[in-house]
Design an enzyme around this catalytic site. Sequence first.
Site, mmCIF file in Angstrom:
data_model
loop_
_atom_site.group_PDB
_atom_site.id
_atom_site.type_symbol
_atom_site.label_atom_id
_atom_site.label_comp_id
_atom_site.label_asym_id
_atom_site.label_seq_id
_atom_site.Cartn_x
_atom_site.Cartn_y
_atom_site.Cartn_z
ATOM 1 N N PRO A 127 -19.817 -2.441 -37.794
ATOM 2 C CA PRO A 127 -19.138 -2.244 -38.848
ATOM 3 C C PRO A 127 -17.621 -1.184 -38.894
ATOM 4 O O PRO A 127 -17.473 -0.924 -37.772
ATOM 5 C CB PRO A 127 -20.291 -1.390 -39.942
ATOM 6 C CG PRO A 127 -20.830 -1.320 -39.517
ATOM 7 C CD PRO A 127 -21.664 -2.036 -37.903
ATOM 8 N N ASP A 128 -16.582 -1.546 -39.338
ATOM 9 C CA ASP A 128 -15.515 -1.334 -39.197
ATOM 10 C C ASP A 128 -15.707 0.161 -40.454
ATOM 11 O O ASP A 128 -16.431 0.373 -40.210
ATOM 12 C CB ASP A 128 -14.099 -1.747 -39.320
ATOM 13 C CG ASP A 128 -13.892 -2.348 -41.001
ATOM 14 O OD1 ASP A 128 -15.024 -1.166 -40.986
ATOM 15 O OD2 ASP A 128 -13.077 -2.448 -41.085
ATOM 16 N N PHE A 129 -14.441 0.991 -40.008
ATOM 17 C CA PHE A 129 -14.794 2.276 -40.876
ATOM 18 C C PHE A 129 -14.161 2.361 -42.122
ATOM 19 O O PHE A 129 -14.825 2.555 -42.765
ATOM 20 C CB PHE A 129 -13.754 3.694 -39.845
ATOM 21 C CG PHE A 129 -14.382 4.050 -38.717
ATOM 22 C CD1 PHE A 129 -15.276 4.933 -38.870
ATOM 23 C CD2 PHE A 129 -14.534 3.442 -37.395
ATOM 24 C CE1 PHE A 129 -15.762 5.461 -37.560
ATOM 25 C CE2 PHE A 129 -14.830 3.400 -36.373
ATOM 26 C CZ PHE A 129 -16.473 4.678 -36.298
ATOM 27 N N ARG A 130 -13.054 1.901 -42.366
ATOM 28 C CA ARG A 130 -12.386 1.281 -43.698
ATOM 29 C C ARG A 130 -12.227 0.473 -44.311
ATOM 30 O O ARG A 130 -11.447 0.644 -45.257
ATOM 31 C CB ARG A 130 -11.055 1.843 -43.115
ATOM 32 C CG ARG A 130 -10.850 3.918 -42.774
ATOM 33 C CD ARG A 130 -9.345 3.978 -42.323
ATOM 34 N NE ARG A 130 -8.982 5.178 -42.200
ATOM 35 C CZ ARG A 130 -9.149 5.796 -40.804
ATOM 36 N NH1 ARG A 130 -9.891 4.949 -39.922
ATOM 37 N NH2 ARG A 130 -10.068 6.787 -40.412
ATOM 38 N N ASN A 201 -12.902 2.448 -29.639
ATOM 39 C CA ASN A 201 -14.941 2.416 -29.961
ATOM 40 C C ASN A 201 -15.410 2.116 -28.733
ATOM 41 O O ASN A 201 -14.876 2.803 -27.394
ATOM 42 C CB ASN A 201 -14.630 0.432 -29.800
ATOM 43 C CG ASN A 201 -13.996 -0.037 -30.712
ATOM 44 O OD1 ASN A 201 -13.833 0.081 -31.520
ATOM 45 N ND2 ASN A 201 -12.624 -1.133 -30.598
ATOM 46 N N ASP A 203 -18.345 1.732 -28.501
ATOM 47 C CA ASP A 203 -19.636 0.535 -28.798
ATOM 48 C C ASP A 203 -19.953 0.158 -27.083
ATOM 49 O O ASP A 203 -20.174 -1.224 -26.856
ATOM 50 C CB ASP A 203 -19.669 -1.101 -29.377
ATOM 51 C CG ASP A 203 -17.986 -1.128 -29.622
ATOM 52 O OD1 ASP A 203 -17.138 -1.797 -27.585
ATOM 53 O OD2 ASP A 203 -17.570 -1.677 -30.527
ATOM 54 N N HIS A 220 -11.646 7.697 -27.268
ATOM 55 C CA HIS A 220 -12.518 8.031 -28.239
ATOM 56 C C HIS A 220 -13.436 8.551 -27.125
ATOM 57 O O HIS A 220 -14.913 8.801 -28.306
ATOM 58 C CB HIS A 220 -12.408 7.220 -29.304
ATOM 59 C CG HIS A 220 -11.836 7.304 -29.887
ATOM 60 N ND1 HIS A 220 -11.127 7.169 -31.055
ATOM 61 C CD2 HIS A 220 -10.100 8.556 -29.703
ATOM 62 C CE1 HIS A 220 -10.152 7.180 -31.606
ATOM 63 N NE2 HIS A 220 -9.129 8.092 -30.738
#
Length: 414
Positions: A127-130, A201, A203, A220
């Site tokens: 899933p993305d964040f927003r 990301n 991941d 990040h």
Amino acid sequence: MRVIYLSKRPWQIWTKTKFCSRNLFLNKMSANSPPGVSDAEEHNEPSNPPNPIEGLGSRIRDLDVDTIRRYLAQKLGFYEPTEPSSSTEKVLDEVTLDGIVKWMKNEKCKNVITLSGAGISTSAGIPDFRSPETGLYHNLQKYNLPEPQAIFEINFFRQNPKPFFTLAKELFPGNFKPTVSHYFIKLLHEKGLLLRHYTQNIDTLERGAGIPDDKIVEAHGTFYTSHCLDCRKQYSLEFIKERIFADEIPICTECPGIVKPDIVFFGESLPERFQNCLQEDFQKCDMLIIMGSSLEVQPFASLIDMVPEWCPRLLINREKAGMRSPILRLWGLMSGGLQLDEDSVRDVARLGDCDEGCQDLADRLGWGEELRALVAREHERLEREGAITSPHAPSLPHTVPEPVPGHSTTEPKL
């Protein structure tokens, strides 16, 4: 615009921050702060932000940190706004996707930088964040947080790490295949065009797609390693995974400190590799592609303004992002960001799903069938090798450009 800087603080003290009307006060981590402790804590300043005046918050809701800084600098007489230079080179025959394609086929286009966010991994099942309804932040109510982003704030984590580790169990990297977007970036590398890929990301799917480690900057951080917040002892992926899936909070074996994956929380310094690479990369960039990012997190969002003034910028995203502040434009002030309107001279948006956008771009470049074959071949390989069950490890030591002379990579210059 001629900017007069009051500080020569290097990039390594830039910290991951968000900007919203509810939180105008940001505790910053500097390169010489103790691990996990903000500058505000170091000086015994209040750890909670002051309540902003609601009217002020509504007036600056759409501004980012950089545009506010520019506005205040002009009011204080620290810079002189000027009209953009008329001699700036125009490299796009037309400011459209076809114009971008024509430029990328030009022999003058040699150094492409890609910037990516969560949007390039959503088709992998992450899933993305927003995004409304499906975004990560929308589904965090069960953790009883003061605000959704608090789950990724370092000060909140030190006080209450349980919500993050509960979420980490759900999002732990593994069992995911790289997407069409990841393989498009790999194809850019194979074509000799990729200068560097900067990703927000964690991941590790860039590595899974076969993009060489020296081409990747995980701005990040990564889940692959972890450190104790207090004594900085390093821990393996197996250590952190075992405790997360046992519903335990990982505690250091040497001290009572919490062991945190090496992903960058709000309020923490960005990795040294990020600081070193961008000092040279963006001066060379002659094509910038932004993929699947809301461009709401600093300093990553500011990278779009580090390329030369003539450098074309392509946004592949479900919606427009990173646009110039309409308020500052009304005030007649220069501001950073993308210009995605009829007056644009270099910025183009290809709106829609990231995978579809990358495949469309590949088709127009004449690489479409090559990309489809690459995705099919690599997915088959990953399944055959069982390489989708855990995060992808670094395969080579990172190689980075030499630091710019006069800039320290360890201590800030004031």
